[in-house]
Each structure stands twice: as C-alpha cells, then as structure tokens.
Scaffold this motif. Structure first.
Motif, PDB file in Angstrom:
ATOM      1  N   GLU A 139       0.825  -1.210   0.000  1.00 56.66           N
ATOM      2  CA  GLU A 139       0.000   0.000   0.000  1.00 56.66           C
ATOM      3  C   GLU A 139       0.858   1.259   0.000  1.00 56.66           C
ATOM      4  O   GLU A 139       0.541   2.245  -0.673  1.00 56.66           O
ATOM      5  CB  GLU A 139      -0.923  -0.002   1.225  1.00 56.66           C
ATOM      6  N   LEU A 140       1.952   1.242   0.750  1.00 54.56           N
ATOM      7  CA  LEU A 140       2.844   2.401   0.788  1.00 54.56           C
ATOM      8  C   LEU A 140       3.486   2.653  -0.570  1.00 54.56           C
ATOM      9  O   LEU A 140       3.644   3.808  -0.996  1.00 54.56           O
ATOM     10  CB  LEU A 140       3.929   2.196   1.846  1.00 54.56           C
ATOM     11  N   LYS A 183       0.757   4.252  -2.771  1.00 54.58           N
ATOM     12  CA  LYS A 183       0.513   5.638  -2.379  1.00 54.58           C
ATOM     13  C   LYS A 183       1.706   6.530  -2.716  1.00 54.58           C
ATOM     14  O   LYS A 183       1.554   7.736  -2.953  1.00 54.58           O
ATOM     15  CB  LYS A 183       0.238   5.722  -0.876  1.00 54.58           C
ATOM     16  N   ALA A 215      -5.035  -0.968  -8.305  1.00 52.99           N
ATOM     17  CA  ALA A 215      -4.052   0.022  -8.743  1.00 52.99           C
ATOM     18  C   ALA A 215      -3.946   0.081 -10.256  1.00 52.99           C
ATOM     19  O   ALA A 215      -3.938   1.164 -10.860  1.00 52.99           O
ATOM     20  CB  ALA A 215      -2.692  -0.310  -8.130  1.00 52.99           C
ATOM     21  N   GLY A 256       8.768   6.501  -0.573  1.00 50.89           N
ATOM     22  CA  GLY A 256       7.639   7.414  -0.668  1.00 50.89           C
ATOM     23  C   GLY A 256       7.944   8.812  -0.177  1.00 50.89           C
ATOM     24  O   GLY A 256       7.508   9.808  -0.778  1.00 50.89           O
ATOM     25  N   ARG A 303       5.936  11.460  -2.962  1.00 45.65           N
ATOM     26  CA  ARG A 303       4.484  11.466  -3.177  1.00 45.65           C
ATOM     27  C   ARG A 303       3.725  11.021  -1.935  1.00 45.65           C
ATOM     28  O   ARG A 303       2.515  11.229  -1.824  1.00 45.65           O
ATOM     29  CB  ARG A 303       4.139  10.527  -4.347  1.00 45.65           C
ATOM     30  N   LEU A 304       4.400  10.366  -1.025  1.00 43.06           N
ATOM     31  CA  LEU A 304       3.758   9.856   0.181  1.00 43.06           C
ATOM     32  C   LEU A 304       3.664  10.966   1.226  1.00 43.06           C
ATOM     33  O   LEU A 304       4.637  11.670   1.480  1.00 43.06           O
ATOM     34  CB  LEU A 304       4.543   8.672   0.737  1.00 43.06           C
ATOM     35  N   LYS A 305       2.479  11.104   1.810  1.00 47.63           N
ATOM     36  CA  LYS A 305       2.248  12.130   2.825  1.00 47.63           C
ATOM     37  C   LYS A 305       1.911  11.464   4.164  1.00 47.63           C
ATOM     38  O   LYS A 305       1.402  10.342   4.200  1.00 47.63           O
ATOM     39  CB  LYS A 305       1.104  13.055   2.410  1.00 47.63           C
ATOM     40  N   ASP A 327      -1.475  10.067   4.515  1.00 45.20           N
ATOM     41  CA  ASP A 327      -1.812   8.789   3.872  1.00 45.20           C
ATOM     42  C   ASP A 327      -1.661   7.603   4.825  1.00 45.20           C
ATOM     43  O   ASP A 327      -2.264   6.547   4.593  1.00 45.20           O
ATOM     44  CB  ASP A 327      -0.916   8.543   2.650  1.00 45.20           C
ATOM     45  N   HIS A 334      -4.814   5.816   6.567  1.00 42.65           N
ATOM     46  CA  HIS A 334      -5.608   5.049   5.601  1.00 42.65           C
ATOM     47  C   HIS A 334      -4.909   3.735   5.243  1.00 42.65           C
ATOM     48  O   HIS A 334      -5.544   2.675   5.166  1.00 42.65           O
ATOM     49  CB  HIS A 334      -5.839   5.887   4.340  1.00 42.65           C
ATOM     50  N   VAL A 335      -3.589   3.791   5.031  1.00 45.79           N
ATOM     51  CA  VAL A 335      -2.813   2.592   4.718  1.00 45.79           C
ATOM     52  C   VAL A 335      -2.895   1.578   5.852  1.00 45.79           C
ATOM     53  O   VAL A 335      -3.140   0.374   5.637  1.00 45.79           O
ATOM     54  CB  VAL A 335      -1.342   2.971   4.442  1.00 45.79           C
TER      55      VAL A 335
END
Length: 426
Positions: free
Chosen positions: A65-66, A69, A115, A252, A258-260, A263, A266-267
């Motif tokens: 998932e990471l 994302k 995805a 990420g 791009r990963l915040k 996020d 939720h992950v």
C-alpha cells in the motif's frame, strides 16, 4: 462429523455470511457433535494466531500500500514503456510488465487489480475498448500471488506446517512466474495482431532505457533486498516484510516524495481490516483442523484417493479439477485454510515434492480469482472500471486458458517449480 463441519461452513458461506463467522459456527457445530467442551476452542485459537511468521502478512500488505501511495505505479509504467517500443498491443504489454513489477513489491492480486485498473484502464480503453482493457488488467493483477513475495504463499506455508518454508514457496514461483509473464506478453501481441489494433508506444532508444533504468533502480532494489534477504537467511520472512515497510517509507517520503503523513492512517486501516479477516479465519480454522484430525479425515481422504488412483499425476489432476470448482465458489484464503491441512499430507503420501504441490495448489486458486461467480479480482475490476461482468469474463478467458496451460506444464515438468528452490537449499 467432518462432513457436517464442511457442509455447515459451505452453507453459511454460500448464504453470504462472513467467512470467519462461517468457520466459527462450523467449529462450534463440530465440537458439539464430537461432545467436546466449547472451551477447547480458546487455547487453539490463541496458539494459532500467536505466531511470529503470521506477522509478515500485514507487513507485506502495508509495504504494498505504501508503494502504491508513493507513486511507484507511474514509475513502473514509464519503465515498461521504455522497453516495449512501438509494437502491436504495446500498451497492453506495458500493462503486463507493470503488473509483474507491481507483483514484485505487493504480492496481492486484489491490491494490484485496483491500482492497475484505476491507473491504466483510462488510457487502455482508448485503443482497445473497455472489455479487453479490463481483461488485460485482470491478467496482470493475477501475477501478484505468483511472483514473490506472495501473501498466498505465506498462508499456504503456515497451514502446511514445517514441511514447507516461506522462502522455498517464494522461490518455487520464480520460474513459473516468468513463464506466465512471457505467455501473457505473447498472448497480448497475438490478440492485438488478430484484431488489428493500432501500433502503440514510442520507439526504443538506448537513452530512454538508460534514463528509466537509472531512475527506477532504487525501486527495484526493494524486492532484491527483501526476497534476497529472506532466501539468503539474513532475516526471517517477518523481518523481511518489516524491512520492506521501512524501504517503502523511504521511497515514498524521500525518492518519489508522493507519500504524505496523511496517507498513513488510511494505509494502516486497510492493512488492519484485511489482516483481521485473515487472522480470524486462521484462528477458527485451528479448531476445525483439530476436529478433522481427531476424526482421522486426512487418513480417510488419503485412503479414498489412493483407492481411486496410485498415480501421482492423476492425483494432481483430480486436485486441479476439485480446486477449479472450489475456486468458482469459495474465496481463496478460506480455501487455503480449509483444504491445505487436508490435501498437503495426502500429497506427501503420494511422494510429491511439498513445494511442487504447494505451488500448484496456489496457482490453481489464483486462477480461481478470475473465474465466476466468485472471482474476487473480477469484482474489483468491475467496481473500478464499470465494465459488465459478462464482457470482462469473455475477454479474460484467453488469459485463464494460458494460466491453465502453464499449470499443466508445471504438473508435467516439476523441475520448473523445484529446480530453483533445490539450488538454494530448500
């Protein structure tokens, strides 16, 4: 007693009850018939889930998932585009390459299907229409549980016991995974040629290949580190999964950026939901397996099978037909938990290599994720793309046939599955 337990579970599952609930009720029915105290369930449930190797399942889910994302999907598409070039079905083959790349970091067909469908179908359907585009994505997503790391193989190894290792199962999928990948690529080209789809993609240039390789090398180091570490004995599968989570966070936050932080809840929630479901099924399955054991069901089943045939290949064919039917109606995790403790010991009595049988078992049920009426990958893609189920099944059947062809080849040539694990000491 065992038949009543199985019938109870199947009846509740077909009525739409949650699979963990169905297993729990079936276990209670079996205990009542056998005259055991219900308190027998508690220690068995606790021992079943109190397992260090099982922690690798949620950790691999989090890592996958990471990566999604973190924008890894877009990088995989750019990488695939650089190597495919301007050929028939080029965008379809980019999808297969992207699916194989995603499989090497996620290990789950459902996550890959979501995805790939959301990212690639909008571009695919402009050239091929919605039906074929969705069928390609379904095939690419099904590489997830075959190419290591694989959540399905972890569950199989846990349910099979000490005769099968997670690392050995991972390595058993490498050569068949490559064979399946190449078969899908050839099939995409053939269908595109047959239907006269237009050429797609950019001409292959050395500069672009070098650029994308250099840009994505850090991404492809993840499966090398995780799987290589597990196979090399540097760390256990659970420690490898934890290393994958750390590496995915690094990619990420610091590579793709791009990963915040927003996020992460939720992950973690998505991974927790799926892990809780799998954990509950494994917990209740421990009681069901105990009932099967005291009822001597594995021994009875072995005697019944050997009464039908003493040929190992014929036995594998019988299992393939049974799993074809099971895969059409039963979710794959439930099938592993219910059936592996029954048929794995029988396969050993036939003298079949445990890794060979394990891989064939997994591949059979992975194919079932593409077969109606309960093909979970089909439902995910229909939900994301809006394609009709009938159209998706019609476009998916060539890929299903290709998977069965690879399954048959692996049954006839066990070395395709066992050669690499044997070379690595499994």
């Amino acid at each position: 007693m065992s038949l009543i337990v199985i019938a109870s579970f199947l009846a509740l599952a077909f009525l739409g009850m949650p699979l963990a609930f169905s297993l729990g009720v079936a276990a209670l029915v079996g205990l009542w018939i056998a005259g055991f105290d219900v308190n027998v369930m508690a220690p068995r449930i606790l021992n079943a889930v109190n397992s260090f190797p099982l922690m690798s399942i949620p950790l691999f889910m989090i890592a996958g998932e990471l990566m999604l994302k973190g924008g890894i999907m877009e990088r995989l598409i750019d990488f695939a585009n650089a190597f495919i070039g301007r050929v028939r079905g080029g965008l379809a083959q980019v999808t297969i390459v992207s699916g194989a790349g995603l499989a090497s970091v996620s290990g789950a067909a459902v996550a890959d299907a979501s995805a790939l469908a959301s990212t690639l179908v909008p571009s695919l359907k402009k050239q091929y229409g919605l039906g074929f585009s969705s069928g390609i994505v379904a095939a690419a997503a099904n590489l997830g549980p075959i190419i290591p790391p694989s959540g399905a193989m972890i569950v199989y190894a846990f349910m099979a016991g000490s005769s099968v290792s997670v690392g050995g199962m991972f390595m058993s999928g490498v050569i068949p995974g490559i064979l399946l990948f190449l078969t899908f690529m050839a099939l995409c080209w053939f269908i595109a040629w047959k239907r006269d789809y237009p050429l797609a993609g950019q001409p292959i240039t050395f500069s672009n290949i070098w650029l994308q390789t250099r840009r994505n090398l850090v991404v492809f180091l993840m499966p090398v580190i995780v799987i290589g570490g597990i196979v090399g004995g540097v760390f256990t599968p659970t420690e490898g999964a934890a290393a994958g989570v750390c590496y995915a966070l690094f990619l990420g936050f610091f590579v793709t950026r791009r990963l915040k932080l927003a996020d992460l809840p939720h992950v973690l929630l998505d991974a927790a939901k799926t892990s809780a479901l799998v954990g509950a099924m494994i917990a209740f399955a421990a009681t069901v397996t105990f009932l099967f054991t005291i009822d001597l069901l594995p021994m009875k089943l072995a005697g019944f099978m050997q009464g039908l045939t003493d040929n190992p290949f014929a036995f594998l064919c019988l299992i393939a037909v049974m799993l074809l039917l099971v895969g059409m109606f039963l979710e794959s995790n439930a099938a592993y938990i219910m059936l592996v403790p029954l048929f794995h010991p029988v396969a050993l009595q036939y003298g079949i290599d445990p890794l060979h049988f394990g891989f064939l078992f997994v591949l059979n049920l992975v194919i079932g994720m593409l077969t109606p009426p309960v093909g979970v990958v089909l439902f995910v893609i229909c939900g994301v793309t809006g394609v009709k189920m009938g159209e998706l099944v019609r476009e998916s059947w060539p890929f299903i046939a290709a998977m069965y062809a690879v399954l048959l080849v692996c049954m006839l040539v066990p070395e395709l599955v066992t050669w690499l694990p044997e070379r690595l000491g499994y």
